[in-house]
Each structure stands twice: as C-alpha cells, then as structure tokens.
Design a protein around this motif. Structure first.
Motif, PDB file in Angstrom:
ATOM      1  N   GLY A  10       0.394  -0.747   0.312  1.00 19.48           N
ATOM      2  CA  GLY A  10      -0.156  -0.179  -0.229  1.00 19.48           C
ATOM      3  C   GLY A  10       1.167   1.556  -0.157  1.00 19.48           C
ATOM      4  N   ARG A  11       0.288   2.510  -0.087  1.00 19.29           N
ATOM      5  CA  ARG A  11       0.812   4.350   0.364  1.00 19.29           C
ATOM      6  C   ARG A  11       1.718   4.005   1.252  1.00 19.29           C
ATOM      7  N   VAL A  12       3.195   4.878   0.954  1.00 22.43           N
ATOM      8  CA  VAL A  12       4.213   5.083   1.404  1.00 22.43           C
ATOM      9  C   VAL A  12       3.563   6.643   1.629  1.00 22.43           C
ATOM     10  N   GLN A  13       4.163   6.425   2.550  1.00 17.40           N
ATOM     11  CA  GLN A  13       4.059   8.716   2.674  1.00 17.40           C
ATOM     12  C   GLN A  13       5.287   9.251   2.131  1.00 17.40           C
ATOM     13  N   TYR A  14       5.287  10.551   1.311  1.00 19.01           N
ATOM     14  CA  TYR A  14       6.936  10.554   0.686  1.00 19.01           C
ATOM     15  C   TYR A  14       7.596  10.783   2.325  1.00 19.01           C
ATOM     16  N   PRO A  15       8.812  11.786   1.811  1.00 17.72           N
ATOM     17  CA  PRO A  15       9.161  12.201   2.587  1.00 17.72           C
ATOM     18  C   PRO A  15       9.291  13.451   2.713  1.00 17.72           C
ATOM     19  N   SER A  16       8.719  13.415   4.545  1.00 19.65           N
ATOM     20  CA  SER A  16       8.847  15.686   4.509  1.00 19.65           C
ATOM     21  C   SER A  16       9.392  16.303   3.879  1.00 19.65           C
ATOM     22  N   SER A  17       9.671  17.212   3.771  1.00 18.33           N
ATOM     23  CA  SER A  17      11.018  18.167   3.314  1.00 18.33           C
ATOM     24  C   SER A  17      11.336  19.338   4.645  1.00 18.33           C
ATOM     25  N   ARG A  18      10.162  19.412   5.273  1.00 25.62           N
ATOM     26  CA  ARG A  18      11.299  19.599   6.848  1.00 25.62           C
ATOM     27  C   ARG A  18      11.716  18.407   7.625  1.00 25.62           C
ATOM     28  N   PHE A  19      13.245  18.656   8.321  1.00 24.53           N
ATOM     29  CA  PHE A  19      13.947  17.422   9.303  1.00 24.53           C
ATOM     30  C   PHE A  19      13.913  17.712  10.212  1.00 24.53           C
ATOM     31  N   ARG A  20      14.659  16.798  11.024  1.00 25.43           N
ATOM     32  CA  ARG A  20      14.632  16.620  12.579  1.00 25.43           C
ATOM     33  C   ARG A  20      16.185  15.722  12.950  1.00 25.43           C
ATOM     34  N   ALA A  21      16.423  16.281  13.789  1.00 31.65           N
ATOM     35  CA  ALA A  21      18.055  15.414  14.286  1.00 31.65           C
ATOM     36  C   ALA A  21      17.398  14.639  15.495  1.00 31.65           C
ATOM     37  N   TYR A  22      18.227  13.015  14.815  1.00 31.17           N
ATOM     38  CA  TYR A  22      17.959  12.603  15.658  1.00 31.17           C
ATOM     39  C   TYR A  22      19.420  11.937  16.073  1.00 31.17           C
ATOM     40  N   THR A  23      19.875  12.044  16.792  1.00 28.59           N
ATOM     41  CA  THR A  23      21.359  11.349  18.196  1.00 28.59           C
ATOM     42  C   THR A  23      20.878   9.480  18.570  1.00 28.59           C
ATOM     43  N   THR A  24      22.047   8.623  17.466  1.00 32.37           N
ATOM     44  CA  THR A  24      21.613   7.403  17.715  1.00 32.37           C
ATOM     45  C   THR A  24      22.592   6.693  18.214  1.00 32.37           C
ATOM     46  N   LEU A  25      22.614   5.628  19.223  1.00 33.00           N
ATOM     47  CA  LEU A  25      24.059   5.008  19.407  1.00 33.00           C
ATOM     48  C   LEU A  25      25.267   5.986  19.274  1.00 33.00           C
ATOM     49  N   GLY A  26      24.558   6.651  20.483  1.00 32.87           N
ATOM     50  CA  GLY A  26      25.809   7.283  20.933  1.00 32.87           C
ATOM     51  C   GLY A  26      26.425   8.298  19.976  1.00 32.87           C
ATOM     52  N   VAL A  27      27.418   8.185  19.395  1.00 28.00           N
ATOM     53  CA  VAL A  27      27.589   8.501  17.946  1.00 28.00           C
ATOM     54  C   VAL A  27      27.281   9.182  17.371  1.00 28.00           C
ATOM     55  N   VAL A  28      26.185   8.715  16.590  1.00 23.61           N
ATOM     56  CA  VAL A  28      25.720   9.214  15.177  1.00 23.61           C
ATOM     57  C   VAL A  28      24.386  10.114  15.867  1.00 23.61           C
ATOM     58  N   ARG A  29      24.759  11.233  14.584  1.00 22.08           N
ATOM     59  CA  ARG A  29      23.357  12.452  15.122  1.00 22.08           C
ATOM     60  C   ARG A  29      23.609  12.424  13.449  1.00 22.08           C
ATOM     61  N   LEU A  30      22.099  12.785  12.827  1.00 24.40           N
ATOM     62  CA  LEU A  30      21.958  12.786  11.354  1.00 24.40           C
ATOM     63  C   LEU A  30      20.445  13.286  11.992  1.00 24.40           C
ATOM     64  N   SER A  31      19.642  13.899  10.306  1.00 24.81           N
ATOM     65  CA  SER A  31      18.438  15.023  10.521  1.00 24.81           C
ATOM     66  C   SER A  31      18.583  13.872   8.596  1.00 24.81           C
ATOM     67  N   LEU A  32      16.561  13.484   9.440  1.00 22.30           N
ATOM     68  CA  LEU A  32      15.882  12.775   8.575  1.00 22.30           C
ATOM     69  C   LEU A  32      14.466  13.379   8.452  1.00 22.30           C
ATOM     70  N   PRO A  33      13.400  13.171   7.698  1.00 21.62           N
ATOM     71  CA  PRO A  33      12.428  13.447   7.853  1.00 21.62           C
ATOM     72  C   PRO A  33      11.346  13.589   8.925  1.00 21.62           C
ATOM     73  N   ASP A  34      10.918  14.875   8.899  1.00 18.93           N
ATOM     74  CA  ASP A  34       9.748  14.382  10.366  1.00 18.93           C
ATOM     75  C   ASP A  34       8.544  14.093  10.334  1.00 18.93           C
TER      76      ASP A  34
END
Length: 172
Positions: A10-34
C-alpha cells in the motif's frame, strides 16, 4: 513494545521536506524527514515512513528507509571491514547482489565507501535498491548507513538519502 504493523503494502508517505535531528547509538547524529519513525532493532536503528515497514514471516521488513548501525570490524582497513560486513549481509539474504563496485564517499569528513546493491524485498517481491555507506569510527568499529527504497520509487528518495548522509557529524 508494540507489534509492528502487518507486511508493508500500500501507500508509503513521501519524505517530508522538514527534517528533525536524531542522535542514535551514542555517536551518530543525523537529520531525517520529520514524518519518519525511529524503530530500534538488534544493535541498529531504522528510520522509515509510515507504510514503509511492517512484518512478514515473523521478521521486521522495510521497503523504504534508512538503517544505521555499528558493526565490529576485524580490520582497520575500511574496504576489508566493509567486505566482511557485506558478506554477513549477503549470508542473511541470498537475494542481495552488487550493482556496482565501491565508490569513494565521505561521512562527516571521513573517508567512506559507498556501494549499490539490488535486492528482492521478501515481503513485497518487488526489486529494490539498497545503498550501503560505511566509515570507521576512531575505535575501529564500522559505522554503516543503509538506504533502501523500491527500484520504482528510488528517484523520489535519492535526494532525501543524500541529505541524510550530508547531515551526519560524528562525536566518537
């Protein structure tokens, strides 16, 4: 812990053009669609849009998204460590095939390798593109970022994937 939704169809949401920062695994920061969700899984974290993940045959399955993780490396040589990592992925998934050789890349200003793979998604049966980018952390561990989308939809996600890669600073 909530059960994952049924198989992604079925339908998958398109990536938002707004990004949000995440910190993961203690060492990685990344910005992903919100509008993407964070889903932890055995030593790695998936970020995926609604409709882009679910479960099939008791396994979590992703059709669209980014997987970030850290793997033990038996070598300080990035290409050798990446070969070992990819061999492990291919043992777990017989459909995974190389589309290209390694390409030089950079993650947070560090040397990285990028390789394109093709796969047949086990839940949908559809061909998908799997791009794997690796770099080594200071302690020698391998940071991997895997970006997945169906072949038919990949062009709609390529820009998002490039933005995610560019957003990564490392604090290891």
């Amino acid at each position: 812990r909530t059960n994952p939704p049924p198989a992604p169809l079925g339908r998958v949401q398109y990536p938002s053009s707004r990004f949000r920062a995440y910190t993961t695994l203690g060492v990685v920061r990344l910005s992903l669609p919100d509008n993407w969700r964070e889903l932890s899984e055995q030593g790695s974290v998936w970020y995926a849009p609604d409709g882009g993940y679910g479960s099939a045959n008791g396994q979590n399955v992703f059709t669209h998204g980014v997987n970030v993780g850290i793997a033990q490396a038996n070598s300080r040589d990035l290409q050798q460590a990446t070969n070992d990592f990819l061999n492990g992925l291919q043992q777990g998934n017989g459909n995974l095939r190389s589309r290209s050789g390694y390409q030089r890349a950079y993650v947070a200003g560090r040397n990285a390798l990028s390789i394109g793979l093709s796969n047949t998604n086990e839940a949908t049966g559809q061909p998908e593109v799997v791009n794997v980018v690796t770099t080594q952390l200071r302690n020698g561990e391998l940071l991997y970022i895997i970006m997945v989308a169906p072949e038919s939809d990949y062009s709609n996600y390529q820009g998002t994937f490039q933005n995610v890669l560019r957003s990564v600073p490392l604090n290891d």
